[in-house]
Design an enzyme around this catalytic site. Structure first.
Site, PDB file in Angstrom:
ATOM      1  CD  GLU A 131       5.847  -4.139   3.937  1.00  0.00           C
ATOM      2  OE1 GLU A 131       5.521  -4.988   4.596  1.00  0.00           O
ATOM      3  OE2 GLU A 131       6.131  -3.005   4.531  1.00  0.00           O
ATOM      4  CB  SER A 159     -11.235   6.916  -4.641  1.00  0.00           C
ATOM      5  OG  SER A 159     -10.043   7.504  -3.855  1.00  0.00           O
ATOM      6  CE  LYS A 200      -6.229   2.205  -1.047  1.00  0.00           C
ATOM      7  NZ  LYS A 200      -6.854   2.267   0.230  1.00  0.00           N
ATOM      8  CE  LYS A 223      -3.853   2.233   2.470  1.00  0.00           C
ATOM      9  NZ  LYS A 223      -4.453   2.351   3.820  1.00  0.00           N
ATOM     10  CE1 TYR A 260     -14.629   3.086  -3.644  1.00  0.00           C
ATOM     11  CE2 TYR A 260     -12.593   3.299  -5.106  1.00  0.00           C
ATOM     12  CZ  TYR A 260     -13.288   3.188  -3.780  1.00  0.00           C
ATOM     13  OH  TYR A 260     -12.534   3.174  -2.515  1.00  0.00           O
ATOM     14  NE  ARG A 315      -5.665   9.481   2.441  1.00  0.00           N
ATOM     15  CZ  ARG A 315      -4.476   9.669   2.486  1.00  0.00           C
ATOM     16  NH1 ARG A 315      -3.858  10.849   2.239  1.00  0.00           N
ATOM     17  NH2 ARG A 315      -3.675   8.459   2.584  1.00  0.00           N
TER      18      ARG A 315
END
Length: 326
Positions: free
Chosen positions: A236, A277, A251, A198, A316, A208
């Site tokens: 990671e 988004s 992400k 991320k 989305y 946000r």
């Protein structure tokens, strides 16, 4: 010309192109993010995300039913809470009667077979707006002190019926800590989709706004990844896999296709991409201006995730894409 190889032969018609097509998107590949708010019959449009809204619990259930009917197998929930329930230790996150827990329960009662994915991070509940606990004296985001809060949050969500826990906080060691806590509480079948890579991205702005969860001070660069790095994503991934993650996520999505591809090569776990988004809003805005064919760019973008190696996509566009495929 005497050419033995003519690649254009495989492109000569739509029937031929579909026959040799390497990657396709289906509704089963999609996860639909949903924003839940208190109230009844309440829908709040998100100005920076055209076509998207915060929904009250009753409307969330109806939306999930519509998504399920389109073949989408999973929703990912995010709570938009009032400042009155936020504090520095995110205590509302473990409230068994809280909005989040009630929404999870309602979804599982209404559509038992649909997967409900839940977010584990402090920022929706924190008065500081950070994903971890902030030292009140120094302003430092404290890693180890955050883990206990995150684990309690995950257990509360699992008790409410969450199928997939999504740690999005990027605290070191949180996957293993959460996995142990879930197992000790009898939730060994609850999956973990770790936000493995991320990035500290500028593509999160509309999200946000939707949750009113921006940091009150500073930024998230001490825990989210530097967008200049890709080898770090492998480290990671190695750690999350070792700690018990079931699925690894990258992400944002489109600017990080190389990272998706890289993790697909080094891990045998399923890879998820989050089409965030900002990516959604850019395409929607350009489409509204007539600068792009929004529908075609949506399909091309989602196909790119599959081509890069993603097994599933949080997006989305999930409902729009599923409608188009139907």
């Amino acid at each position: 010309m005497s050419l033995v190889h003519r690649p254009r032969r495989n492109r000569k018609s739509e029937s031929m192109r579909s026959l040799v097509r390497e990657n396709i998107v289906t509704p089963k590949d999609l996860i639909a993010p949903l924003f839940v708010i208190e109230g009844k019959g309440k829908r709040e449009e998100i100005l920076s995300m055209p076509g998207y809204a915060r929904l009250s619990l009753d409307l969330i259930v109806e939306e999930a039913k519509a998504l399920w009917a389109l073949g989408i197998p999973c929703v990912s929930l995010f709570p938009a809470l009032s400042d009155s329930v936020k504090d520095s230790k995110a205590t509302e996150s473990t409230n068994p009667d809280g909005l989040y827990q009630r929404t999870i329960q309602s979804l599982k009662e209404a559509i038992p077979e649909m997967l409900v994915m839940t977010d584990v991070a402090l920022d929706p509940y924190s008065s500081d707006g950070h994903d971890g606990y902030v030292d009140p004296k120094t302003g430092e985001i404290l890693n180890d002190e955050s883990l206990d809060i995150l684990a309690k949050m995950a257990i509360s969500q699992a008790k409410a019926g969450s199928d997939i826990i999504g740690p999005s906080d990027m605290m070191d060691g949180r996957v293993g800590f959460i996995r142990n806590a879930l197992d000790e509480e009898g939730f060994s079948q609850t999956s973990i989709m770790s936000y493995t890579a991320k990035y500290a991205s500028h593509f999160y702005g509309p999200f946000r706004e939707a949750l009113d969860s921006a940091p009150k001070s500073g930024d998230k660069k001490t825990y989210q990844m530097d967008y200049s790095n890709s080898e770090e994503a492998e480290r990671e991934a190695y750690l999350d896999q070792k700690e018990g993650a079931d699925i690894l996520m990258v992400k944002p999505g489109l600017p990080y296709l190389d990272v998706i591809s890289r993790l697909k090569r080094v891990s045998h776990l399923p890879i998820a991409a989050y089409n965030v988004s900002g990516e959604y809003s850019m395409i929607k805005a350009a489409s509204e201006k007539g600068w792009l064919d929004g529908e075609k760019v949506m399909v091309e973008s989602l196909t790119a995730f599959k081509r890069a190696g993603a097994d599933m996509v949080l997006t989305y566009f999930a409902k729009d894409m599923a409608k188009l495929l139907h």
